[in-house]
Scaffold this active site. Structure first.
Site, PDB file in Angstrom:
ATOM      1  NE  ARG A  57     -73.345  43.551 -38.487  1.00 57.81           N
ATOM      2  CZ  ARG A  57     -74.312  44.222 -37.861  1.00 57.81           C
ATOM      3  NH1 ARG A  57     -74.881  45.244 -38.449  1.00 57.81           N
ATOM      4  NH2 ARG A  57     -74.675  43.887 -36.648  1.00 57.81           N
ATOM      5  CB  SER A  62     -80.632  52.547 -19.532  1.00 57.77           C
ATOM      6  OG  SER A  62     -80.620  52.215 -20.891  1.00 57.77           O
ATOM      7  CB  SER A 120     -86.263  48.613 -34.009  1.00 58.46           C
ATOM      8  OG  SER A 120     -85.049  48.086 -33.534  1.00 58.46           O
ATOM      9  CG  HIS A 166     -88.286  51.674 -34.944  1.00 57.27           C
ATOM     10  ND1 HIS A 166     -87.986  51.260 -36.228  1.00 57.27           N
ATOM     11  CD2 HIS A 166     -87.104  51.748 -34.295  1.00 57.27           C
ATOM     12  CE1 HIS A 166     -86.686  51.063 -36.332  1.00 57.27           C
ATOM     13  NE2 HIS A 166     -86.126  51.357 -35.172  1.00 57.27           N
ATOM     14  CE  LYS A 176     -84.343  53.822 -38.260  1.00 58.81           C
ATOM     15  NZ  LYS A 176     -83.881  53.365 -36.959  1.00 58.81           N
ATOM     16  CB  THR A 217     -78.883  43.485 -34.591  1.00 58.18           C
ATOM     17  OG1 THR A 217     -77.752  43.967 -35.324  1.00 58.18           O
ATOM     18  CG2 THR A 217     -80.028  44.446 -34.775  1.00 58.18           C
TER      19      THR A 217
END
Ligand SMILES: *Cc1c(COP(=O)(O)O)cnc(C)c1O
Length: 401
Positions: free
Chosen positions: A21, A134, A186, A214, A245, A360
């Site tokens: 990153r 979930s 997202s 979001h 956000k 991600t």
């Protein structure tokens, strides 16, 4: 054990996979958004990947509220919420958030991550025999909360109400159940069928937990999110959101019944054992929520800018992943290429879009995640489309069919 060798091996592995990153070095300047000064290249860039979706981080009402609160009450909160850290700004903010979601009460945490971790670990961890259902695409903060609860966890296929019903049917009736999902996801920007998920949960007597991070500020007549838009806010046990956000500041929260909120207030370690958010942040968030409850102008312009951006990218045969939200994912499909595309955009076109790689998103779906705001002009969109077109040509990336 040589710990440095361990760290080096793991960092080298990130480099080898092209997913080391590299952070930006931005200087956001008031009144400039969506432009910022980028210290990596020593010049101005247009930011196309901010989660300050509406530019509220520089809104005059938000800044004025924060400056007044800073002058009035100083820097920090001075304690945990229980011991001297609760300011009037927190009380007003929680009232406003409850009203935003048309629910009895709300509770503020220091971030949306902390809200999810603290609320889920406490809700799921305090009832013996709990089973948590979930969604497969849930955010890392929800997964952390569920894991820390040590409750049994069952994953249902993403947005798949049928699969959820099958799994619930297999769990003994007398075990408490909690169904957790998001509204706008997202990275793909797809939207959950909240009402249908609640129908299934109700059928099996399960609680429901919705992450609206979001969507708050962005959807619904008052910015109450997809649940408000769909008229189902009352059906959820917990609605969770962020103040960082679309509301442009910092902090997280949950909203729901007064009893549920009272329970979390007295039992969630992530709420109890940490200093309260500084009052100036609460005041800024309050100003942002208040403004966006009254004003639909930002939401309307946001949606219009998103539609134009998507249409223009599609016309240039850039591979926009289709969805019904404000998130514009453009697929690259390879970690190293994704980073290369982002580098070219920055260095040749003064456009900043962070590459999104594993973990991600799944490997093979690496992408540029573009987030238009009401402050991106037609000229900005022209420049973005031309730049992406050039980068796709230079790197010979795959186009849309
Ligand atoms: C960003 C995010 C969070 C965490 O919110 P913060 O306020 O940034 O900590 C929670 N859930 C989802 C889905 C997110 O994308």
């Amino acid at each position: 054990m040589n710990f440095d060798n361990f760290f080096k091996a793991r960092v080298d592995a990130l480099h080898a996979e092209g997913r080391y990153r590299i952070f930006a070095d931005l200087e956001r300047r008031c009144g400039w958004f969506p432009r910022a000064f980028d210290h990596r290249i020593g010049s101005e860039v247009t930011v196309w990947c901010s989660n300050d979706y509406l530019g509220m981080g520089q809104h005059p009402k938000v800044l004025a509220a924060m400056q007044a609160e800073l002058r009035g009450s100083g820097a920090g909160a001075g304690g945990t919420r229980n011991i001297s850290g609760t300011s009037h700004a927190h009380v007003l903010l929680e009232r406003e958030l409850a009203a935003l979601h048309d629910r009895e009460a709300a509770l503020v945490f220091t971030s949306g991550f902390v809200a999810n971790e603290a609320a889920l670990s406490t809700l799921a961890g305090s009832m013996p025999g709990m089973v948590v259902l979930s969604d497969a695409m849930n955010h890392a903060s929800m997964i952390a909360g569920i894991r820390n609860s040590r409750a049994e966890r069952v994953i249902f296929r993403h947005n798949d109400t049928q699969h959820l019903a099958e799994l619930l049917a297999g769990i003994p009736e007398d075990r408490p159940k909690l169904v957790c999902f998001e509204s706008v996801y997202s990275m793909d920007g797809d939207i959950a069928p909240i009402g249908e998920l609640c129908d299934v949960a109700d059928r099996f007597g399960a609680m429901t937990y919705l992450d609206e991070v979001h969507a708050v500020g962005l959807y619904g007549t008052h910015g109450g999110g997809i649940a408000e838009r769909d008229g189902v806010s009352q059906r959820l046990t917990v609605i969770q959101g962020t103040l960082a956000k679309a509301f442009g500041v910092m902090g997280g929260y949950v909203a729901g019944s007064a009893l549920m909120v009272d329970f979390l207030r007295g039992h969630a370690p992530g709420f109890i054992f940490t200093s309260a958010m500084p009052p100036l942040l609460a005041a800024g968030a309050l100003a942002a929520v208040r403004h966006l409850r009254e004003s639909g102008a930002e939401r309307a312009t946001h949606q219009e800018r998103v539609a134009v951006t998507k249409r223009r990218l599609a016309e240039a045969r850039l591979p926009v992943m289709p969805n019904d939200s404000h998130i514009v994912p453009v697929t690259v499909g390879d970690a190293a290429m994704c980073r290369a595309a982002s580098d070219l955009l920055l260095r040749e076109h003064a456009i900043y879009v962070q590459p999104i790689n594993y973990p991600t998103v799944p490997r093979g779906t690496e992408r540029l995640r573009i987030t238009p705001t009401p402050l991106h002009s037609d000229a900005d969109i022209d420049a973005l489309v031309a730049a992406l077109d050039a980068v796709w040509r230079d790197l010979q990336l795959r186009r849309a069919a």
